[in-house]
Scaffold this motif. Structure first.
Motif, mmCIF file in Angstrom:
data_model
loop_
_atom_site.group_PDB
_atom_site.id
_atom_site.type_symbol
_atom_site.label_atom_id
_atom_site.label_comp_id
_atom_site.label_asym_id
_atom_site.label_seq_id
_atom_site.Cartn_x
_atom_site.Cartn_y
_atom_site.Cartn_z
ATOM 1 N N GLY A 230 0.787 -1.221 0.000
ATOM 2 C CA GLY A 230 0.000 0.000 0.000
ATOM 3 C C GLY A 230 0.816 1.265 0.000
ATOM 4 N N ARG A 231 2.127 1.157 0.275
ATOM 5 C CA ARG A 231 2.989 2.333 0.289
ATOM 6 C C ARG A 231 3.792 2.413 -1.002
ATOM 7 N N LEU A 232 4.213 3.595 -1.350
ATOM 8 C CA LEU A 232 4.891 3.833 -2.618
ATOM 9 C C LEU A 232 6.370 3.482 -2.524
ATOM 10 N N ASP A 285 -8.853 -8.783 -5.002
ATOM 11 C CA ASP A 285 -7.519 -9.008 -4.447
ATOM 12 C C ASP A 285 -6.440 -8.502 -5.405
ATOM 13 N N ASN A 286 -6.748 -7.415 -6.142
ATOM 14 C CA ASN A 286 -5.791 -6.924 -7.128
ATOM 15 C C ASN A 286 -4.542 -6.319 -6.504
ATOM 16 N N ASN A 287 -4.534 -6.140 -5.176
ATOM 17 C CA ASN A 287 -3.308 -5.687 -4.511
ATOM 18 C C ASN A 287 -2.189 -6.714 -4.639
ATOM 19 N N ILE A 293 1.854 -0.993 -9.802
ATOM 20 C CA ILE A 293 2.911 -0.099 -9.330
ATOM 21 C C ILE A 293 2.412 0.775 -8.187
ATOM 22 N N PHE A 294 1.212 1.313 -8.320
ATOM 23 C CA PHE A 294 0.602 2.056 -7.222
ATOM 24 C C PHE A 294 -0.894 2.123 -7.450
ATOM 25 N N ALA A 295 -1.648 1.973 -6.353
ATOM 26 C CA ALA A 295 -3.109 1.996 -6.427
ATOM 27 C C ALA A 295 -3.662 2.743 -5.225
ATOM 28 N N VAL A 401 -16.538 -1.896 -1.958
ATOM 29 C CA VAL A 401 -15.767 -3.002 -2.526
ATOM 30 C C VAL A 401 -14.350 -3.050 -1.957
ATOM 31 N N ASP A 402 -13.706 -4.188 -2.167
ATOM 32 C CA ASP A 402 -12.318 -4.396 -1.762
ATOM 33 C C ASP A 402 -11.324 -4.090 -2.881
ATOM 34 N N THR A 403 -11.798 -3.731 -4.023
ATOM 35 C CA THR A 403 -10.960 -3.589 -5.210
ATOM 36 C C THR A 403 -10.223 -2.258 -5.212
ATOM 37 N N ASP A 404 -8.904 -2.309 -5.268
ATOM 38 C CA ASP A 404 -8.103 -1.088 -5.334
ATOM 39 C C ASP A 404 -8.225 -0.443 -6.705
#
Length: 531
Positions: A230-232, A285-287, A293-295, A401-404
């Motif tokens: 989750g961090r860049l 679960d696209n994380n 690269i970043f979401a 939703v759980d989708t980033d």
């Protein structure tokens, strides 16, 4: 999902427990009372810095401290002030990619018909949210100098310089979005006192500042794919630079395609790979996707918000089809909120796209043309985003939703490289450009039957391929402007310019207006021409 949920819980508690901000006017979008948060008293807490970092990340997803219906941008609907949702509306809804059925929603009609004014609430939401993000970043940096950290002796003190570098990148991202969409911004850094009206920076000034900031912090950023979920990391910073260089002719009238390729090659060398399944990039679960690269993060339990993925997944459910269960939400979803304009559908015309996994268009018994915007039974629908995991399980909540929301992913890097080659970058090669495009075609078709040849690799092809690969990811307006096809009449789409078949729109609409309330609050800001 466990690791993502732990990170998002940190964001949630940071925002609800400590980020007590309010923006009742648009006066620089700064804390109403900085003594409440990011203060000596707050930073006496041993966990203050990690919570503060989470809160700044959280501003990309959340809108307030009291759940999805609250907003810390005063006088504006929560959904209308959500960072990712505003970004989606201004970059995708304003183009040929989608159409929103419920035009009574504040600001929507004007955005999707390209008739917005400086009083549009979505325009205000984007400008305000980005400036608010900058204010959060500035205050974190003010409160995390080496001397202050030494005097407070917090937990994770050794990590705070890394936090500061990430905060500088998040600030650069906000300034980049303001530069791209508005062409100017009220400029403040941590060097100015709180609540001082920022001076106006134009595109050249913003470009120079963002570039210098990112180049300065790049050596210290974590290597790609090595930071906490989750961090860049360095690749995200390079993506902002690459986007700036790709669009430099629009922003500052200079070609910087070689510089773009340099950043792209560094990202490609960073260990990313295409997800074997294209649609895994848009699942709950696209994380876990190896190309992300970043979401902007999303979780249906701990960070409920009316952000872009909640909007798109619920909105994708057809009024006739009631196909919400297949997307992991309620059967009726939002009753046909989003449909496709003919011109986007036609990007998938031809037998070569019949088995293309990127083609999730559902036509059914629907007419392709939308003659009446509020008729939810007209126009095709899309099933790209889903609140189901890659294994088919539902997300944790069937509304939120759980989708980033993917801001940057490897597929975009490949297409940018090919475009730079075609635009004359001397450090890009024909073989790499063709290979990168065909990797995407092979992923989309499961084989190489739809690979293209060198003669087929043209700028027009790349623009259409970007639409096929990256639709509903908030890139389209920027792409059309770079190709000279957003304003004017060289390319029209349904309801462009408020006409059913589309008409030319003025060149001044290549940037959005500065909100009237922002100008009223900050006398340094001036309106963009045409508004």
């Amino acid at each position: 999902m466990k690791m993502k949920r732990q990170i998002l819980k940190s964001v949630f508690f940071a925002l609800t427990g400590t980020l007590l901000f309010s923006c009742e006017s648009d006066l620089e979008i700064t804390p109403n009372n900085p003594a409440v948060f990011l203060s000596d008293e707050y930073f006496a807490r041993p966990d203050a810095y990690v919570a503060g970092l989470a809160g700044v990340y959280g501003n990309l997803a959340l809108t307030g401290t009291e759940g999805p219906g609250s907003s810390n941008i005063g006088g504006i609907d929560a959904g209308t002030s959500q960072y990712g949702r505003c970004l989606l509306y201004l970059q995708s809804l304003a183009t040929d990619e989608m159409l929103w059925s419920y035009e009574n929603d504040a600001g929507v009609r004007e955005i999707q018909r390209n008739i917005w004014t400086a009083e549009n609430p979505i325009v205000r939401g984007m400008f305000s949210r980005a400036q608010f993000q900058i204010a959060l970043c500035n205050e974190f940096l003010r409160q995390s100098t080496p001397d202050l950290v030494a005097s407070r002796n917090p937990q994770n003190a050794a990590e705070i310089p890394a936090y500061r570098d990430e905060i500088r990148v998040l600030r650069a991202l906000a300034y980049y979005h303001l530069m791209d969409m508005f062409g100017k911004a009220a400029f403040n850094t941590e060097d100015q006192p709180v609540a001082v009206a920022g001076v106006q920076y134009d595109r050249q000034q913003l470009f120079n500042y963002i570039e210098s900031e990112l180049l300065a912090v790049l050596p210290a950023l974590k290597a790609p794919r090595t930071n906490q979920s989750g961090r860049l990391d360095a690749a995200m910073a390079r993506m902002i630079l690459a986007k700036m260089y790709l669009n430099a002719e629009v922003y500052i009238g200079q070609q910087k395609y070689n510089e773009c390729v340099t950043q792209l090659e560094a990202i490609i060398a960073g260990g990313y790979s295409l997800a074997p399944n294209y649609l895994a990039n848009f699942a709950a679960d696209n994380n876990t996707s190896p190309e992300m690269i970043f979401a902007i993060q999303s979780d249906g339990v701990v960070t409920q918000n009316f952000g872009p993925t909640t909007v798109m997944i619920n909105g994708s459910v057809g009024s006739l089809e009631a196909n919400g269960e297949s997307l992991g939400v309620g059967p009726g979803g939002w009753g046909g909120a989003i449909r496709l304009r003919r011109q986007f559908v036609e990007k998938f015309n031809g037998a070569q796209f019949d088995n293309d996994v990127r083609n999730t268009i559902i036509s059914g018994s629907r007419p392709i043309d939308i003659t009446d915007v509020i008729n939810r039974d007209q126009g095709f629908i899309l099933a790209k985003y889903s609140n189901k995991t890659s294994s088919g399980a539902n997300g944790s909540n069937q509304t939120f939703v759980d989708t980033d929301f993917p801001l940057f992913r490897l597929a975009d890097v490949y297409l940018m490289y090919a475009e730079c080659f075609l635009r004359g970058a001397s450090n890009a090669t024909a073989s790499n450009a063709l290979n990168y495009v065909n990797l995407l075609r092979e992923r989309a078709n499961g084989n190489n039957l739809q690979n293209i040849t060198a003669s087929q690799l043209t700028l027009d092809f790349i623009l259409d391929e970007r639409a096929r690969e990256l639709h509903w990811e908030a890139h389209r307006r920027q792409d059309l402007i770079r190709y000279g096809r957003f304003t004017g009449g060289s390319y029209n789409w349904a309801w462009k310019g408020n006409a059913q078949n589309g008409i030319a729109i003025g060149a001044f609409r290549s940037v959005y207006p500065i909100p009237v309330l922002a100008i009223a609050a900050n006398p340094n800001l001036t309106q963009n021409p045409g508004y």
